[in-house]
Design a protein around this motif. Structure first.
Motif, mmCIF file in Angstrom:
data_model
loop_
_atom_site.group_PDB
_atom_site.id
_atom_site.type_symbol
_atom_site.label_atom_id
_atom_site.label_comp_id
_atom_site.label_asym_id
_atom_site.label_seq_id
_atom_site.Cartn_x
_atom_site.Cartn_y
_atom_site.Cartn_z
ATOM 1 N N GLU A 230 -5.213 -11.363 2.168
ATOM 2 C CA GLU A 230 -5.552 -10.588 0.974
ATOM 3 C C GLU A 230 -6.956 -10.034 1.186
ATOM 4 N N SER A 252 -6.186 -5.934 -2.150
ATOM 5 C CA SER A 252 -5.583 -6.550 -3.339
ATOM 6 C C SER A 252 -6.504 -6.399 -4.547
ATOM 7 N N THR A 286 3.799 -0.944 -11.448
ATOM 8 C CA THR A 286 2.984 -2.085 -11.008
ATOM 9 C C THR A 286 2.163 -1.677 -9.798
ATOM 10 N N ASP A 288 1.849 -3.425 -7.124
ATOM 11 C CA ASP A 288 2.606 -3.748 -5.906
ATOM 12 C C ASP A 288 3.426 -2.563 -5.397
ATOM 13 N N LYS A 291 0.515 -0.617 -3.527
ATOM 14 C CA LYS A 291 -0.497 -1.317 -2.716
ATOM 15 C C LYS A 291 -0.134 -1.261 -1.226
#
Ligand SMILES: Cc1cc2nc3c(=O)[nH]c(=O)nc-3n(C[C@H](O)[C@H](O)[C@H](O)COP(=O)(O)O)c2cc1C
Length: 318
Positions: A230, A252, A286, A288, A291
């Motif tokens: 991360e 992240s 989201t 995610d 990302k």
């Protein structure tokens, strides 16, 4: 790191996170987490230094350091801040130590864990100025510090590193293998400055500028493609666009300091609103979903791409 953040914006370790009032203000302003101002390892070592060799060999340096240390908090005050902050706010509290050895680090790591910190960020500072020191030796020292701390505490451990490594992706992988929970890129160093009238060399430290983000984007895109670490990106993020870029590159979270110093904590809310609007415009529900979609997943292509871009940009200047 196993921590749940309501959003990816972290108030970076700085004067903005040094007191309980400041930590509360960060939460009120919408920060997803706080990294407390670092405790400097020299504070822990102070007693030993007074009788130790370093003091007798370098009295002037020692006096200078001592005068600086008076402005830093000690370990008791630091642990007290952690305990109070944990009671006062709900967002994760990440303790931070800035140090050069792990002799003192262990004592500190155990104490902050006991005080209730949600995680520990190691800001490792190993100056490389000896001409006999090999790159591998420096990296080995980082790895040893990490392994030793990880074996001592159970809270997640992140490491904040500088950008000057011979092969950052490989080094990041080594950190990952040894259990690093998150990589914080990059540490901001003081830089030397020369006064040409007084023939003097001194040290400068300034807030970042928005141009600093490009180096961060490059390494975030590369390290996020080559490891499963991360990444908390920090250094030159001055707008919501900057945050979105870093998330697209694979970070992240982001850690902000300079922007909050120059424009105030209110910027966090502005950035969060603008990120939400951007996500709506691009149909993302989201983080995610976007990302890392622009990280450098293909090694050969990435190298070729960077080379081609370099040639194109240089040609454009001619
Ligand atoms: C005034 C100031 C004090 C800082 N103190 C620390 C510190 O004690 N420990 C640390 O790890 N980083 C420290 N930093 C670095 C920040 O945490 C951050 O990583 C860096 O400034 C890059 O982010 P920025 O471009 O948003 O400023 C400090 C930065 C500033 C501007």
């Amino acid at each position: 790191m196993g921590l749940t953040l309501k959003n990816p914006i972290i108030a970076a370790s700085s004067g903005l996170t040094k007191t309980l009032d400041n930590v509360i203000a960060c939460e009120k302003s919408g920060a997803g987490a706080v990294v407390l101002k670092s405790l400097f390892e020299e504070v822990l070592a102070e007693d030993d230094w007074e009788t130790g060799q370093s003091a007798s060999q370098h009295p002037e340096v020692f006096d200078y350091l001592r005068s600086e240390l008076r402005f830093q908090y000690g370990i008791d005050a630091y642990c007290d801040l952690i305990r109070k902050a944990k009671k006062a706010v709900e967002i994760p509290i990440i303790a931070s130590i800035n140090g050069t050895s792990f002799k003192w680090l262990l004592k500190f790591a155990r104490r902050v864990e006991k005080a209730g910190a949600d995680a520990l960020e190691l800001n490792v500072y190993l100056p490389r100025i000896r001409e006999t020191q090999k790159a591998g030796e420096v990296e080995a020292a980082y790895l040893e510090i990490l392994e030793t701390v990880k074996s001592e505490i159970t809270i997640p451990v992140s490491m904040k590193i500088g950008m000057y490594f011979s092969s950052l992706p490989e080094f990041a992988r080594q950190l990952e293998y040894r259990g690093l929970d998150a990589l914080v890129m990059f540490n901001r160093f003081t830089e030397p400055e020369i006064d040409i009238e007084n023939l003097d060399i001194h040290t400068t430290f300034s807030l970042s500028s928005k141009e600093d983000i490009n180096r961060l984007l490059r390494w975030t895109a590369i390290v996020s493609a080559k490891t499963n670490l991360e990444i908390a990106a920090t250094g030159g993020i001055h707008s919501y666009e900057g945050v979105v870029k870093l998330l697209l590159a694979g970070a992240s979270t982001v850690q902000l300091a300079s922007l909050l110093y120059s424009k105030g904590l209110g910027e966090i809310e502005t950035i969060l609103k603008r990120i939400s609007a951007w996500m709506q415009r691009h149909n993302f529900e989201t983080i995610d979903q976007f990302k890392g979609i622009l990280n450098f997943s293909e090694a050969e292509n990435a190298a070729l791409y960077l080379r081609a871009q370099f040639m194109e940009k240089i040609r454009a200047v001619e």
